[in-house]
Design an enzyme around this catalytic site. Structure first.
Site, short mmCIF file in Angstrom:
data_model
loop_
_atom_site.label_atom_id
_atom_site.label_comp_id
_atom_site.label_asym_id
_atom_site.label_seq_id
_atom_site.Cartn_x
_atom_site.Cartn_y
_atom_site.Cartn_z
N CYS A 297 0.83 -1.21 0.00
CA CYS A 297 0.00 0.00 0.00
C CYS A 297 0.87 1.26 0.00
CB CYS A 297 -0.98 -0.04 1.17
SG CYS A 297 -2.28 1.19 1.02
N HIS B 127 -3.80 -5.15 0.56
CA HIS B 127 -3.26 -5.60 1.85
C HIS B 127 -3.29 -7.12 1.95
CE1 HIS B 127 -2.81 -1.71 3.90
NE2 HIS B 127 -3.75 -1.33 3.06
N GLU C 93 -2.16 -8.87 4.25
CA GLU C 93 -2.18 -9.33 5.64
C GLU C 93 -3.59 -9.47 6.23
OE1 GLU C 93 -1.19 -6.49 4.43
OE2 GLU C 93 -1.63 -4.77 5.71
#
Ligand code: XMP
Length: 510
Positions: free
Chosen positions: A79, A167, A169
């Site tokens: 990002c 993202h 994660e």
């Protein structure tokens, strides 16, 4: 070189999540603010740049120095991290026409990219950004797009540098873990050897050489962190670890005896100190929550200190501090100002004790502490216990505290907690307890009018206690528990259930 990953933090709310995912891959990683002086990039085999609340176009934006990293060590920008790479090496980042937030689907520019091996075409990813990369630098190669974001993933030619706008994660990125694995294992060649067992072996070895024949004192609380810390230390130094378990008189019903027996059964060198009377005496008349907390903290230190002085020549104080308590984080308001949260499980170390501190769990997340505990053979029930506040029932008895009130609340709490276990609800709840309210209400029992205490039951779901929601417990369960409490606990004639979320309420009532 150790097989570990450096995560440079630019203040994203997701930075800790990146670390947790990397560790799920059995790869060790550490988080540092991008401007910290406390790391040496040469010790890491890969670097991940986090997201950030800042725009790369803003004057206040973090300006990491990547001169020792980019092109030298495998690097992944996430990002903001990706935008920083594009923006600083000749590309262009601009505000998006629409804020891009939520689910999107990947489409690959060409097949066979190692970075996306095993990731399905159209795989769902999670976007959360208001800037977008409108133009990549010349030596950057586009490798994936989404419907709204053309430059969703890129690599830099002749480097092991990658950038992704989404993202990986967060759980909503369905193949996010696979992408991280590809980058770390296939591209950066990290070994996936960081397991609870390897952590135990390495930590016990380190503790042995660090502590030698020194004596160490540790305050056990009955909670997961102090128990796992004690077990690790005991494995390293045996009976040179002196554990102290203080009964402040504000524990759950039978907790002191049960947990002490359990500790002894685990072979820990533990002394139980029953200081209930001392705590209750000091708390007499104190009704203010903060005052109660302060008294309990102070008396704990006094009791603990008295006990520690009975051990001759003790050199170390061990604590069950865990990683979220020590991570330095970039403050949301300004890049350079890093803050460090500190935390003392035993309520602060009095200066006059002058002990050195040892914190064997300092680099672990809570779920990892549980896994290490399991690998050490600690009972699953002990590892799965709900969190319980240090001041105990004192902050669940609203207003002043008396022995009688403690005893009423212990009975109510035991019925509630045992009920949750019997109904197989205990594990579905993050934390539960009962609160004794400082009001009486009118009731009727048989033919008699009663005027007795009201208790509230609280059960919440949460991941870290920072936010929480009340649990939708079955009516049939609440009905059973309420009846049992009113029938069995003398002095209580009314039970209510707390249906407030945090925020705006808190988990505890005081
Ligand atoms: P709150 O009430 O702030 O609670 O929503 C969040 C979590 O923290 C625990 N808690 C404490 N733990 N000492 C502790 O050791 C305290 O003074 C204290 N106050 C709250 C609470 O039980 C919940 O898990």
């Amino acid at each position: 070189m150790q097989h570990k990953v450096l995560i440079l933090d630019f203040g994203s709310q997701y930075t800790q999540l990146i670390a947790r995912r990397v560790r799920e891959l059995n790869i060790y990683c550490e988080i540092f603010p991008f401007n910290s002086k406390n790391f040496n990039v040469e010790n890491y085999k890969a670097v991940i740049l986090s997201g950030s609340p800042f725009s790369v176009r803003s004057k206040e934006a973090p300006q990491p120095d990547l001169s020792k990293i980019k092109g030298k060590i495998p690097l992944l920008g996430v990002c903001f991290g990706a935008q920083f790479l594009a923006h600083n090496y000749g590309g262009r980042v601009a505000a998006s026409n629409t804020r891009e937030y939520g689910r999107a689907n990947l489409s690959f520019v060409k097949s066979g990219e190692l970075f996306f091996e095993g990731v399905s075409e159209a795989s769902q990813v999670w976007m959360s950004h208001s800037d977008t990369i409108v133009q990549l630098p010349d030596n950057f190669e586009l490798i994936a797009s989404t419907h709204d974001v053309k430059n969703a993933a890129f690599k830099i030619k002749d480097e092991t540098t990658f950038g992704i706008q989404f993202h990986p994660e967060v759980y909503h990125s369905t193949d996010g873990l696979k992408i991280l694995e590809n980058f770390l294992v296939k591209i950066a060649n990290l070994e996936q050897t960081w397991t609870p067992d390897s952590f135990v072996d390495a930590t016990v070895k380190k503790l042995k050489s660090k502590l030698g024949n020194d004596k160490v004192v540790l305050g056990l609380s009955g909670g997961v962190d102090s128990t796992v810390a004690a077990t690790l230390l005991s494995k390293a130094i045996g009976d040179n670890l002196y554990c102290i378990f203080v009964n402040n008189g504000l524990l759950r019903k039978n907790e002191f005896k049960n947990v002490l027996d359990q500790y002894k059964g685990m072979g820990l060198n533990v002394k139980g100190v029953n200081a209930s009377a001392r705590f209750l005496k000091e708390l007499e008349g104190a009704a203010d929550p903060e005052q109660k907390r302060k008294i309990i903290g102070r008396v704990f230190i006094e009791v603990f200190d008295d006990e520690a002085h009975l051990i001759s020549d003790v050199k170390w104080l061990a604590q069950g501090t865990i990683y979220p308590d020590v991570i330095e984080s970039v403050s949301a308001t300004g890049g350079p100002s890093a803050t460090i949260k500190s935390h003392h499980n035993v309520g602060g170390l009095p200066d006059f004790m002058k002990l050195k501190i040892v914190e064997p769990l300092k680099m672990l997340f809570k779920d990892e502490v549980r896994r290490v505990g399991a690998s050490l053979g600690i009972d699953a029930e002990l590892l799965g216990r709900h969190p319980f506040p240090g001041p105990g029932l004192a902050i669940r008895i609203l207003g002043d505290i008396t022995a009688e009130k403690v005893s009423i609340l212990q009975e109510v709490d035991a019925i509630f907690i045992n009920g949750l276990k019997e109904w197989d609800l205990y594990k579905k709840v993050w934390q539960a307890g009962a609160i004794l309210l400082p009001v009486n209400s009118v009731g009727v029992m048989g033919d008699e009018r009663t005027y007795e205490k009201v208790v509230a039951l609280r059960a919440v779901e949460s991941t870290d206690g920072m936010t929480a929601d009340w649990v939708n417990l079955p009516y049939a369960f609440l009905q059973k528990i309420s009846n049992k409490i009113i029938n069995d606990v003398k002095g209580v004639n009314r039970v209510v259930y707390d249906i407030s979320s945090k925020p705006p309420a808190t988990i505890e009532w005081e």
